[in-house]
Design a protein around this motif. Structure first.
Motif, PDB file in Angstrom:
ATOM      1  N   ALA A   1       0.670  -1.098  -0.236  1.00 53.32           N
ATOM      2  CA  ALA A   1       0.107   0.076  -0.026  1.00 53.32           C
ATOM      3  C   ALA A   1       0.815   1.359   0.147  1.00 53.32           C
ATOM      4  CB  ALA A   1      -1.164   0.015   1.435  1.00 53.32           C
ATOM      5  N   MET A   2       1.839   1.611   0.830  1.00 56.14           N
ATOM      6  CA  MET A   2       2.901   2.537   0.961  1.00 56.14           C
ATOM      7  C   MET A   2       3.543   2.818  -0.344  1.00 56.14           C
ATOM      8  SD  MET A   2       5.968   3.191   3.538  1.00 56.14           S
ATOM      9  CE  MET A   2       4.927   3.466   4.756  1.00 56.14           C
ATOM     10  N   ASN A   3       3.704   1.661  -1.403  1.00 54.95           N
ATOM     11  CA  ASN A   3       4.397   1.511  -2.532  1.00 54.95           C
ATOM     12  C   ASN A   3       3.548   2.672  -3.424  1.00 54.95           C
ATOM     13  OD1 ASN A   3       6.889   0.643  -1.562  1.00 54.95           O
ATOM     14  ND2 ASN A   3       6.741  -1.129  -2.144  1.00 54.95           N
ATOM     15  N   LYS A   4       2.041   1.700  -3.430  1.00 54.83           N
ATOM     16  CA  LYS A   4       1.433   2.641  -4.582  1.00 54.83           C
ATOM     17  C   LYS A   4       1.092   3.890  -4.091  1.00 54.83           C
ATOM     18  CE  LYS A   4      -2.091   2.174  -7.488  1.00 54.83           C
ATOM     19  NZ  LYS A   4      -1.747   1.868  -8.652  1.00 54.83           N
ATOM     20  N   PHE A   5       1.198   3.992  -2.618  1.00 53.79           N
ATOM     21  CA  PHE A   5       0.491   5.432  -2.198  1.00 53.79           C
ATOM     22  C   PHE A   5       1.256   6.280  -3.056  1.00 53.79           C
ATOM     23  CE2 PHE A   5      -0.110   9.092   1.048  1.00 53.79           C
ATOM     24  CZ  PHE A   5      -1.142   8.930   0.417  1.00 53.79           C
ATOM     25  N   LYS A   6       2.686   6.392  -2.484  1.00 52.38           N
ATOM     26  CA  LYS A   6       4.370   6.454  -3.135  1.00 52.38           C
ATOM     27  C   LYS A   6       4.008   7.113  -5.126  1.00 52.38           C
ATOM     28  CE  LYS A   6       7.579   5.145   0.170  1.00 52.38           C
ATOM     29  NZ  LYS A   6       8.693   4.735   0.551  1.00 52.38           N
ATOM     30  N   SER A   7       3.581   6.069  -5.817  1.00 54.02           N
ATOM     31  CA  SER A   7       3.919   5.946  -7.083  1.00 54.02           C
ATOM     32  C   SER A   7       2.440   6.677  -7.383  1.00 54.02           C
ATOM     33  CB  SER A   7       3.631   4.438  -7.512  1.00 54.02           C
ATOM     34  OG  SER A   7       2.109   3.823  -7.321  1.00 54.02           O
ATOM     35  N   LEU A   8       1.641   7.082  -6.952  1.00 55.23           N
ATOM     36  CA  LEU A   8       0.204   8.026  -7.279  1.00 55.23           C
ATOM     37  C   LEU A   8       0.368   9.729  -7.272  1.00 55.23           C
ATOM     38  CD1 LEU A   8      -2.563   6.349  -5.191  1.00 55.23           C
ATOM     39  CD2 LEU A   8      -2.120   5.748  -7.439  1.00 55.23           C
ATOM     40  N   ASN A   9       1.509   9.881  -6.496  1.00 56.29           N
ATOM     41  CA  ASN A   9       2.090  11.584  -7.017  1.00 56.29           C
ATOM     42  C   ASN A   9       3.237  11.501  -5.739  1.00 56.29           C
ATOM     43  OD1 ASN A   9       2.005  14.264  -5.718  1.00 56.29           O
ATOM     44  ND2 ASN A   9      -0.678  14.391  -6.200  1.00 56.29           N
ATOM     45  N   GLU A  10       4.292  12.439  -6.711  1.00 57.47           N
ATOM     46  CA  GLU A  10       5.414  11.906  -5.590  1.00 57.47           C
ATOM     47  C   GLU A  10       5.006  13.234  -4.515  1.00 57.47           C
ATOM     48  OE1 GLU A  10       6.685  15.654  -8.433  1.00 57.47           O
ATOM     49  OE2 GLU A  10       7.749  13.934  -8.168  1.00 57.47           O
ATOM     50  N   ASN A  11       4.481  14.079  -4.304  1.00 52.54           N
ATOM     51  CA  ASN A  11       4.066  14.696  -3.521  1.00 52.54           C
ATOM     52  C   ASN A  11       3.248  13.870  -1.750  1.00 52.54           C
ATOM     53  OD1 ASN A  11       5.545  16.708  -4.317  1.00 52.54           O
ATOM     54  ND2 ASN A  11       3.649  17.695  -5.412  1.00 52.54           N
ATOM     55  N   HIS A  12       3.363  12.570  -2.359  1.00 54.41           N
ATOM     56  CA  HIS A  12       2.291  11.991  -0.537  1.00 54.41           C
ATOM     57  C   HIS A  12       3.300  11.771   0.461  1.00 54.41           C
ATOM     58  CE1 HIS A  12      -1.688  10.035  -3.260  1.00 54.41           C
ATOM     59  NE2 HIS A  12      -1.787  11.374  -3.116  1.00 54.41           N
TER      60      HIS A  12
ATOM     61  N   ILE B   1      -5.560  16.597   3.882  1.00 51.93           N
ATOM     62  CA  ILE B   1      -5.282  15.324   4.790  1.00 51.93           C
ATOM     63  C   ILE B   1      -4.706  14.322   4.218  1.00 51.93           C
ATOM     64  CG2 ILE B   1      -7.195  15.564   5.436  1.00 51.93           C
ATOM     65  CD1 ILE B   1      -6.906  14.536   7.975  1.00 51.93           C
ATOM     66  N   ASP B   2      -5.212  14.376   2.913  1.00 55.60           N
ATOM     67  CA  ASP B   2      -5.598  12.853   2.150  1.00 55.60           C
ATOM     68  C   ASP B   2      -4.370  12.470   1.651  1.00 55.60           C
ATOM     69  OD1 ASP B   2      -7.861  12.348   2.592  1.00 55.60           O
ATOM     70  OD2 ASP B   2      -8.892  13.312   1.362  1.00 55.60           O
ATOM     71  N   GLU B   3      -3.091  13.689   1.532  1.00 52.57           N
ATOM     72  CA  GLU B   3      -2.241  13.294   0.752  1.00 52.57           C
ATOM     73  C   GLU B   3      -0.810  12.547   1.998  1.00 52.57           C
ATOM     74  OE1 GLU B   3      -0.901  17.432  -0.188  1.00 52.57           O
ATOM     75  OE2 GLU B   3      -2.164  17.290  -1.576  1.00 52.57           O
ATOM     76  N   TYR B   4      -1.798  12.375   3.209  1.00 51.05           N
ATOM     77  CA  TYR B   4      -0.682  11.888   3.681  1.00 51.05           C
ATOM     78  C   TYR B   4      -1.039  10.234   4.111  1.00 51.05           C
ATOM     79  CZ  TYR B   4       0.626  15.899   5.542  1.00 51.05           C
ATOM     80  OH  TYR B   4       1.783  17.288   5.076  1.00 51.05           O
ATOM     81  N   PHE B   5      -0.208   9.067   4.504  1.00 51.55           N
ATOM     82  CA  PHE B   5       0.208   7.962   4.412  1.00 51.55           C
ATOM     83  C   PHE B   5      -0.549   7.452   5.876  1.00 51.55           C
ATOM     84  CE2 PHE B   5       0.891   3.484   5.043  1.00 51.55           C
ATOM     85  CZ  PHE B   5       0.672   2.964   3.847  1.00 51.55           C
ATOM     86  N   PHE B   6      -0.333   8.616   6.677  1.00 51.72           N
ATOM     87  CA  PHE B   6      -0.664   7.944   7.928  1.00 51.72           C
ATOM     88  C   PHE B   6      -1.128   9.122   8.565  1.00 51.72           C
ATOM     89  CE2 PHE B   6       3.567   5.815   7.774  1.00 51.72           C
ATOM     90  CZ  PHE B   6       3.247   3.779   8.299  1.00 51.72           C
ATOM     91  N   PHE B   7      -2.207   8.869   8.943  1.00 53.56           N
ATOM     92  CA  PHE B   7      -3.829   9.453  10.277  1.00 53.56           C
ATOM     93  C   PHE B   7      -2.923  10.224  11.479  1.00 53.56           C
ATOM     94  CE2 PHE B   7      -6.435  10.443  13.141  1.00 53.56           C
ATOM     95  CZ  PHE B   7      -7.828  10.871  12.794  1.00 53.56           C
ATOM     96  N   ASP B   8      -2.421   9.618  11.877  1.00 50.18           N
ATOM     97  CA  ASP B   8      -1.593   9.901  13.379  1.00 50.18           C
ATOM     98  C   ASP B   8      -0.009   9.389  13.169  1.00 50.18           C
ATOM     99  OD1 ASP B   8      -2.182   7.845  14.470  1.00 50.18           O
ATOM    100  OD2 ASP B   8      -3.825   8.047  15.480  1.00 50.18           O
TER     101      ASP B   8
END
Length: 320
Positions: A246-257, A290-297
């Motif tokens: 999931a983290m790798n996918k999230f990174k690939s969606l947007n370089e600013n994530h 806030i949705d640009e962050y993988f971690f909520f807290d």
């Protein structure tokens, strides 16, 4: 027919959940409120926005998405005894924020609260409140808090004892579920605790967190394999790997994530006094990003991650 018997008459299979904050959909709010009442400290526990529906994320947690896909409504359940009083709420999701697989032996406020909602109490509530249909699904995802607790202890041997105790507790509880007629159980291992923002600036702790997570996960799946040699009823879900995917996918969606920092800081300072759990946005974060962050807290993933995990679990259910 009494009230409990009515609850156990099911027209279709359902889902039961044993877990912690990754799956809690309201047990902390209702269970802690009831516990405070018996402690003569009456207060209504509240989780303020951006918490979503009493869960530790900004959207539905994974298991809620899975349940909705299966056409099942999750309601929080629990049962405990304190000072001679017994209290319970009949539901199907027993996951509780902060819950451990094993008990906390040290005396304190944390142990007093969490030892009423650990995996043993969750499973006891489940088997006492319900009878299993042959197609009911039981999802178990707990152990991350045992790892977090172990990390706080300096002695390495004591750390490993905590992990081993968690496995012993889960072994007992899973076997009890099987004895009571459970035929479909899915068990998730622990996510990689070393990648959470809580430890981002401490490489030594991150290394130890990874070692303890791997120890827990290896022992958990070995234990399940042993049980499956006789019953073949438990499906393993590799949450550790799925979170990394999931983290790798999230990174690939947007370089600013952002996959390093938490979007908010969770504040428990007023929990005992007022029953309120709040958050505040960390620097540079607001409602619009806030949705640009993988971690909520500092520990918990955001709603995108929960949806990714949910789709992974749904696919596994379909395949099995």
């Amino acid at each position: 027919m009494n009230h409990r018997q009515l609850l156990n008459v099911k027209a279709q299979p359902t889902m039961y959940v044993i877990g912690d904050s990754l799956s809690d959909t309201g047990a902390l709010v209702s269970g802690a409120t009831a516990l405070f009442k018996h402690l003569k400290m009456p207060k209504i526990v509240k989780m303020l926005p951006p918490f979503y529906n009493n869960s530790f994320s900004n959207g539905p947690v994974a298991i809620q998405i899975v349940a909705e896909h299966l056409g099942i409504t999750l309601t929080s359940g629990w049962k405990f005894e304190v000072f001679g009083f017994s209290d319970e709420q009949i539901g199907n999701n027993y996951a509780f924020v902060g819950a451990l697989a094993s008990k906390i032996n040290e005396f304190g406020v944390d142990s007093f609260i969490y030892n009423h909602f650990d995996s043993y109490h969750q499973v006891q509530a489940l088997v006492q409140q319900h009878h299993f249909h042959e197609k009911d699904l039981i999802f178990i995802g707990i152990g991350g808090n045992d790892i977090l607790r172990a990390i706080k202890i300096k002695d390495l041997i004591e750390q490993e004892k905590i992990i081993d105790s968690a496995i012993e507790a889960l072994n007992y509880n899973i076997k009890l579920l099987l004895e009571k007629g459970a035929t479909n159980i899915m068990v998730a291992n622990a996510p990689d605790i070393s990648i959470v923002p809580l430890f981002k600036n401490n490489d030594t702790v991150k290394t130890r967190a990874l070692a303890l997570t791997k120890r827990f996960n290896s022992a958990l799946f070995t234990m399940i394999d042993t049980i499956n040699n006789k019953s073949k009823t438990i499906v393993k879900y590799d949450l550790f790997t799925s979170m990394h995917n999931a983290m790798n996918k999230f990174k690939s969606l947007n370089e600013n994530h952002n996959t390093i920092d938490g979007a908010v800081k969770t504040n428990f300072n007023y929990f005992i006094k007022d029953g309120v759990i709040t958050t505040h946005f960390n620097k540079g974060v607001n409602e619009s990003n806030i949705d640009e962050y993988f971690f909520f807290d500092d520990v918990h993933p955001n709603k995108w991650v929960h949806n990714y995990i949910a789709q992974d679990i749904i696919a596994l259910i379909k395949n099995k």
